[in-house]
Motif scaffolding. Structure first.
Motif, short mmCIF file in Angstrom:
data_model
loop_
_atom_site.label_atom_id
_atom_site.label_comp_id
_atom_site.label_asym_id
_atom_site.label_seq_id
_atom_site.Cartn_x
_atom_site.Cartn_y
_atom_site.Cartn_z
N UNK A 125 49.80 -50.84 15.91
CA UNK A 125 49.64 -49.85 16.97
C UNK A 125 49.34 -48.46 16.42
N UNK A 126 49.87 -48.15 15.25
CA UNK A 126 49.52 -46.86 14.64
C UNK A 126 48.04 -46.82 14.28
N UNK A 127 47.57 -47.89 13.63
CA UNK A 127 46.16 -47.94 13.22
C UNK A 127 45.26 -47.96 14.46
N UNK A 175 57.31 -55.87 25.27
CA UNK A 175 56.46 -56.48 26.30
C UNK A 175 55.23 -55.60 26.55
N UNK A 176 55.45 -54.28 26.62
CA UNK A 176 54.32 -53.37 26.83
C UNK A 176 53.31 -53.51 25.70
N UNK A 177 53.81 -53.63 24.47
CA UNK A 177 52.90 -53.77 23.33
C UNK A 177 52.10 -55.05 23.43
N UNK A 178 52.79 -56.12 23.82
CA UNK A 178 52.10 -57.41 23.93
C UNK A 178 50.99 -57.34 24.98
N UNK A 179 51.32 -56.78 26.17
CA UNK A 179 50.33 -56.73 27.24
C UNK A 179 49.14 -55.86 26.85
N UNK A 180 49.43 -54.69 26.27
CA UNK A 180 48.34 -53.79 25.89
C UNK A 180 47.47 -54.44 24.81
N UNK A 239 46.10 -44.39 22.28
CA UNK A 239 46.53 -43.15 21.62
C UNK A 239 47.98 -42.86 21.96
N UNK A 240 48.31 -43.03 23.26
CA UNK A 240 49.69 -42.78 23.70
C UNK A 240 50.69 -43.72 23.07
N UNK A 241 50.24 -44.92 22.72
CA UNK A 241 51.18 -45.91 22.15
C UNK A 241 51.13 -45.96 20.63
#
Lengths: 457, 334
Positions: free
Chosen positions: A195-197, A329-334, A357-359
């Motif tokens: 998610x950072x990358x 869960x939010x990470x998985x969905x995004x 960017x927000x995540x």
């Protein structure tokens, strides 16, 4: 005035929370750099070197923050928690010593070659240095998670005159919760880096960077996240079952389960109230907690009230657990939502860029929340069932601890802001650099072709 | 196996801890020294100075982690007694190390106009770290007690240790740089050398006066004759260093590493002097290393690990120093 115990706990929590942010990134980012470097060595295509050179800067900055905040930890064992080493030093000592000897020196020494040695050492040595840095960070994680897991599920020792003595080192290293916690942490690191990358790459693309490197890193990160996220949920579930077996009161706190019952409901949300031992405004799904944890609708789950004074505070564990799961869960969905679009159209919508960017630092939130679950969930013990936290604390005056705590907190706040701002500044500056550095040694002869067409990667 | 008695192990680990402290003082000493005398007037000088230590500082600092770690695992009682007494200066040391460690990386990555702030952070962080270390050493020599005399002595010791680090840092720069910056380093090295010399003389005079058994170690024949070689060698090195600095730089950059070598010998002599003064105590006048050692089983486990791993560490450290031999140039991240 707060007492030395509480201040020391806050100080240690602040230090270790700040510290873990950086290894969480470097563990997986090290391997990502190995991937970039090997792809460059194999294909000779400069886009891989561009990706490497951008992310190696992030790695260097992150690593430096991890090293200096880690040195603080090695002092705090002695300054604030002398009882820890007095009681379990015979086990914690060798584990820490092996971490320093096998991992710290390796990563710190090879880092110099990795960062500054590209033009000074043979190609194979530079790639090996990158590999050894990644190996070193993972080995550090291995040893420190052995120690942490042993503190959660201590085995392979006997108590003599109130001091733990090791009897079986293999059992200590591969203690019951270690495989789960280690894997869970490695995947947490991988997802954090994905998610950072993805976030930083999205920032560059959103700001009009049209080069190949950020597209490539965005794709690598998102597709990896789409696979890693569900795997992590599965590992987390196994870890939870392992915790139920060895530390049932932690699970009771996570689930907000005050009283032992058959067919326990899954509390989606509520406000745990320690006074009345109930959850206010609870939203529950009947029998689901029993089903998940015991695989039976009417399975029995132990409640907090069964553990008298040997259970953790419910509220912080309960909330942290929900923050971790919700972020996950939010990470998985995004990850799925963006990967699908990227797979079909090879490009994201502006909204998706903004969400990514927000995540950028969502992995930090989930990782910290997860560590709060497991560490607060171990209370009131420092070493589960062996040593209570209040038995290990120092006798240093509380004013001194308060003073150092304020200094650390101020410093950490400043550094965290500087770190995040610098990452985005690096991304902004990267927008303006040339697409490829064709002066790299060892590139094939078709330089002009690469520069005009770009290769298919 | 029969050699690995509890007493021998305690001695071996005391020697290992001492070695780690000494290596830390020399290695992080030169990069801290470069930090505290960072020339704030010329940006190009700062870039070169910092480039000369860039590939090494991280591994250098790891020796501190090893030293504190060995003290923690091998002599836990001493670790908590010493750090308990040195709680605040240790915290200041850590803040200094944090500031300089991150400034190192931030300076190369932030907006150009912010770079100077991080350079100041680097310099001040280094200064805070070296002064705290000297202060801690001073309080340690004074038996971990705080009173007016010991605090004054510790502050003085803070200045001397800072001077010693400035000396070895500039000696490193003499070897690593050329031209005006090298001349600058030679001047700074001379100046820091004078303060270091004064500091070592004072500490050598005060230490035996304060601690009765230190007086005994250095005056009781026959060993005292043998021990006298240490201060003699140390003072000879100062004389030699003075002569060398007067003649440098030589054509073809000959002898540019002589001052750094001399500084290393001075550090080893000073450290050996302190170690001999306090043996067998690990906490001065309170706790011997035999009393403080942890259990035989866990020391044995670490011992075998250390025997295997330390030569490997030495080998790859040598590779790193070989890769970055020669004069420092503008380092680029790759």
């Amino acid at each position: 005035m707060l007492d030395t115990l509480l201040l020391s706990r806050i100080q240690f929590a602040a230090n270790i929370s700040f510290h873990i942010l950086f290894p969480t990134i470097t563990i997986a980012l090290g391997w990502l750099l190995v991937y970039f470097k090997v792809r460059f060595d194999l294909s000779q295509h400069p886009v891989w070197m561009r990706a490497y050179r951008f992310w190696v800067k992030v790695f260097a900055l992150t690593f430096a923050l991890g090293v200096v905040s880690g040195i603080t930890m090695s002092f705090q064992f002695g300054t604030n928690w002398p009882g820890f080493m007095e009681t379990v030093g015979n086990i914690a000592g060798p584990l820490l010593a092996y971490e320093i000897l096998t991992a710290f020196f390796l990563e710190a020494t090879m880092l110099g070659i990795m960062l500054f040695g590209f033009n000074k050492v043979p190609r194979w040595l530079h790639t090996s240095a990158t590999l050894l840095v990644a190996l070193g960070t993972t080995l550090s994680a291995f040893w420190i998670l052995v120690l942490n897991s042993w503190m959660q599920t201590p085995v392979g020792f006997e108590m003599r005159d109130g001091v733990a003595h090791a009897t079986d080192w293999l059992a200590i290293i591969f203690n019951p919760s270690f495989p789960y916690r280690f894997t869970h942490m490695l995947f947490a690191s991988a997802l954090t880096v994905c998610f950072l990358v993805a976030g930083i790459s999205a920032y560059r693309l959103y700001r009009g960077d049209n080069k190949k490197a950020p597209r490539l890193t965005l794709k690598t990160a998102l597709f990896s996240a789409a696979v890693l996220a569900p795997t992590q949920a599965f590992i987390g579930d196994l870890h939870g079952l392992n915790t139920l077996e060895h530390q049932p009161q932690k699970v009771a706190a996570m689930e907000g389960l005050w009283h032992t019952q058959n067919g326990a409901p899954l509390v989606l949300f509520g406000i745990p109230d320690a006074e009345t031992q109930t959850n206010r405004f609870a939203i529950e799904i009947p029998k689901l907690a029993s089903l998940i944890l015991t695989h039976e609708l009417e399975g029995e789950l132990k409640g907090i009230s069964d553990f008298e004074d040997a259970h953790p505070p419910v509220a912080p564990v309960f909330y942290s657990f929900r923050i971790m799961v919700a972020t996950g869960i939010a990470m998985l969905l995004v990850a799925w939502w963006c990967s699908l679009r990227l797979y079909r159209k090879n490009e994201l919508t502006p909204l998706q860029y903004k969400v990514l960017i927000g995540m950028s630092f969502s992995g930090w939130l989930a990782t910290l929340a997860g560590w709060y679950v497991t560490e607060i969930g171990r209370q009131p013990y420092l070493v589960y069932g062996v040593l209570r936290t209040n038995e290990a604390v120092t006798t240093v005056a509380s004013e001194q601890v308060a003073l150092t705590l304020i200094m650390y907190l101020l410093l950490y706040a400043v550094l965290l802001v500087a770190y995040i701002k610098t990452l985005f500044w690096l991304a902004k500056r990267a927008i303006d650099v040339e697409e490829y550095d064709l002066s790299l040694p060892g590139l094939p002869e078709k330089k002009t072709q690469i520069a005009t067409e770009g290769a298919s990667v | 196996m029969s050699l690995l008695t509890a007493e021998n192990l305690a001695l071996v680990f005391a020697a290992l801890t001492a070695l780690a402290v000494l290596l830390y003082a020399i290695l992080d000493g030169y990069d801290l020294g470069v930090g505290i005398t960072l020339p704030m007037k010329q940006e190009a000088w700062r870039d070169t100075s910092i480039a000369s230590i860039g590939p090494f500082w991280d591994a250098n600092e790891t020796w501190l982690v090893l030293a504190v770690g060995l003290l923690l695992v091998a002599f836990p009682a001493a670790h908590s007694a010493i750090l308990h007494a040195l709680y605040l200066p240790a915290a200041l040391l850590l803040i200094g190390l944090i500031l300089r460690g991150v400034a190192f990386d931030f300076r190369a990555k932030v907006k150009p106009e912010r770079k100077i702030h991080w350079d100041w952070t680097f310099k001040c962080g280094s200064l805070l770290a070296t002064f705290s270390q000297g202060f801690m050493l001073g309080i340690y020599v004074m038996g971990l007690e705080y009173h007016l005399g010991s605090v004054i002595f510790a502050c003085f010791s803070g200045l001397c240790v800072t001077a010693a680090y400035a000396m070895i840092g500039n000696a490193w720069l003499i070897g690593k740089t050329t031209g005006d910056l090298q001349l600058h380093a030679i001047r700074q090295c001379k100046r820091a050398g004078v303060w270091t010399f004064a500091g070592i003389l004072t500490v050598s005079a005060i230490n035996p006066l304060v601690n009765a058994n230190v007086y005994q170690v250095w005056t009781e024949p026959p060993l005292a004759y043998l021990f006298a070689a240490i201060p003699l060698l140390c003072f000879a090195m100062f004389a030699l260093g003075y002569l060398a600095l007067k003649r440098l730089p030589l054509p073809n950059d000959q002898g540019a590493w002589i001052p750094f070598f001399i500084c290393k010998v001075i550090f080893v002599c000073s450290f050996a002097g302190l170690a001999l003064s306090f043996y067998p105590f690990v906490v001065p006048n309170q706790m011997t290393l035999y009393e403080a050692a942890s259990s035989k089983e866990s020391l044995t486990i670490i011992f075998f690990g250390a025997v295997i791993v330390i030569p490997i560490i030495a080998a790859y450290t040598a590779v790193a120093y070989y890769a970055f031999r020669g004069k420092a140039d503008g380092l680029k991240y790759y």
